[in-house]
Design an enzyme around this catalytic site. Structure first.
Site, PDB file in Angstrom:
ATOM      1  N   SER A  28       0.872  -1.177   0.000  1.00  7.57           N
ATOM      2  CA  SER A  28       0.000   0.000   0.000  1.00  7.57           C
ATOM      3  C   SER A  28       0.899   1.214   0.000  1.00  7.57           C
ATOM      4  CB  SER A  28      -0.862   0.009   1.258  1.00  7.57           C
ATOM      5  OG  SER A  28      -1.440   1.292   1.460  1.00  7.57           O
ATOM      6  N   TYR A  59      -2.885  -0.869  10.416  1.00  8.94           N
ATOM      7  CA  TYR A  59      -2.757  -1.091   8.970  1.00  8.94           C
ATOM      8  C   TYR A  59      -1.413  -0.550   8.453  1.00  8.94           C
ATOM      9  CZ  TYR A  59      -4.106  -1.119   4.026  1.00  8.94           C
ATOM     10  OH  TYR A  59      -4.150  -1.347   2.672  1.00  8.94           O
TER      11      TYR A  59
HETATM   12  C1  BGC Z   1      -6.254   1.481   1.932  1.00 13.80           C
HETATM   13  C2  BGC Z   1      -7.404   2.316   1.457  1.00 13.80           C
HETATM   14  C3  BGC Z   1      -6.952   3.737   1.186  1.00 13.80           C
HETATM   15  C4  BGC Z   1      -5.708   3.779   0.325  1.00 13.80           C
HETATM   16  C5  BGC Z   1      -5.151   5.179   0.151  1.00 13.80           C
HETATM   17  C6  BGC Z   1      -5.121   1.600   0.946  1.00 13.80           C
HETATM   18  O1  BGC Z   1      -4.047   0.800   1.316  1.00 13.80           O
HETATM   19  O2  BGC Z   1      -6.653   0.125   2.087  1.00 13.80           O
HETATM   20  O3  BGC Z   1      -8.442   2.298   2.409  1.00 13.80           O
HETATM   21  O4  BGC Z   1      -7.990   4.454   0.520  1.00 13.80           O
HETATM   22  O5  BGC Z   1      -4.714   2.959   0.899  1.00 13.80           O
HETATM   23  O6  BGC Z   1      -5.106   5.911   1.360  1.00 13.80           O
END
Ligand code: BGC
Length: 278
Positions: free
Chosen positions: A163, A176
């Site tokens: 991410s 996260y």
């Molecule tokens: C998340 C999303 C988020 C995106 C950008 C991703 O890794 O799961 O919820 O919109 O990152 O912030």
């Protein structure tokens, strides 16, 4: 393999023909598009899911319509025994594994002061430990089998779904962001360790992609307008944007790419606030 003209997301050329791919969390969102994309690119695909068998079976049917093999497999990626069994069955059914897309992931958002240990652990268990377990089992098979030159120049490919939050801190999502920061270092370390065995480990880091995980960020025009301020390219991504990047990265077109993160984020990591500020 060509797609009907005029489709917004054209099909991929058969750059993974004859390869066997496992995509975790493949019954929705990015995982679903990626499993379908790898099928379009010629791979046989195992569609892993943990909940939602019907959706997984639909993905399987679509993949089969491209003339390749596919089946759905229920497993929780954070459960060691289930991961071992999943890769074991794949070796029995398809003969081996060439590509792992460690995609399964989730969010359990809370302010840091409110976050429970369960919320913390769940996200780390699935997003980080789950990727490790799948990578470990895939790597064992890659090492056992070695390079088959007719199939690929590499003994195997692992694509970690990361991410932008592997580098962008994210208030309200400490579990996260920590999991994805962990994915970055796990990916690089595995890449360093496994490259001498002919295995390529890389990551794809999506930005804001239109999927169920972040529905609240794009489902109203007001929310989407706010989100677009964070995206220099001024569009929310589609799951197919990620699918294509994964397919190309896993193919021999990118054979010399080892230990890298491909950001597929419309420029989200370019500090858009500094376009006018600073
Ligand atoms: C998340 C999303 C988020 C995106 C950008 C991703 O890794 O799961 O919820 O919109 O990152 O912030």
């Amino acid at each position: 393999m060509t797609s009907p003209a005029g489709q917004p997301h054209p099909g991929l050329p058969p750059i993974l023909r004859g390869q066997k791919a496992l995509v975790t969390g493949a019954n929705s969102g990015i995982g679903k598009a990626t499993a379908i994309g790898l099928g379009r690119a010629g791979a046989d695909v195992v569609v892993n899911y943990v909940f939602g068998r019907e959706a997984a079976e639909e993905v399987v049917e679509e993949i089969k319509s491209y003339g390749v093999r596919a089946y759905a497999h229920e497993a929780d990626v954070s459960d060691e025994g289930q991961v071992t069994a999943m890769v074991g069955r794949m070796v029995e059914e398809f003969g081996t594994i060439d590509v792992l897309v460690a995609n399964a992931g989730l969010q359990r958002d809370a302010a840091a002061t409110e976050m429970t240990l369960d919320q913390w652990n769940k996200v780390l268990d699935v997003n980080l430990t789950g990727q490790f377990l799948c990578a470990r089992e895939a790597a064992k098979e890659f090492v056992r089998r070695g390079v088959v030159p007719e199939v690929s120049r590499s003994a195997g490919k692992i694509v970690c779904m990361s991410s932008v939050h592997q580098v962008i801190p994210w208030a309200g999502h400490v579990n996260y962001a920590a999991s994805k920061g962990g994915v970055l270092m796990m990916m690089q370390t595995l890449a360093q360790e496994l490259a001498p065995k002919g295995i390529r480990v890389n990551a794809v880091a999506p930005g804001a992609i239109r999927t169920p995980i972040n529905r609240s960020a794009w489902e109203t025009p007001e929310a989407e307008a706010e989100l677009l301020k964070l995206i220099p390219y001024r569009r929310v991504g589609d799951p197919e944007d990620i699918a294509r990047a994964v397919a190309v990265l896993a193919s021999d077109l990118m054979d010399y790419v080892v230990g890298t993160t491909v950001y597929v984020d419309g420029g989200m990591t370019l500090f858009p606030g500094f376009a006018t500020g600073g």
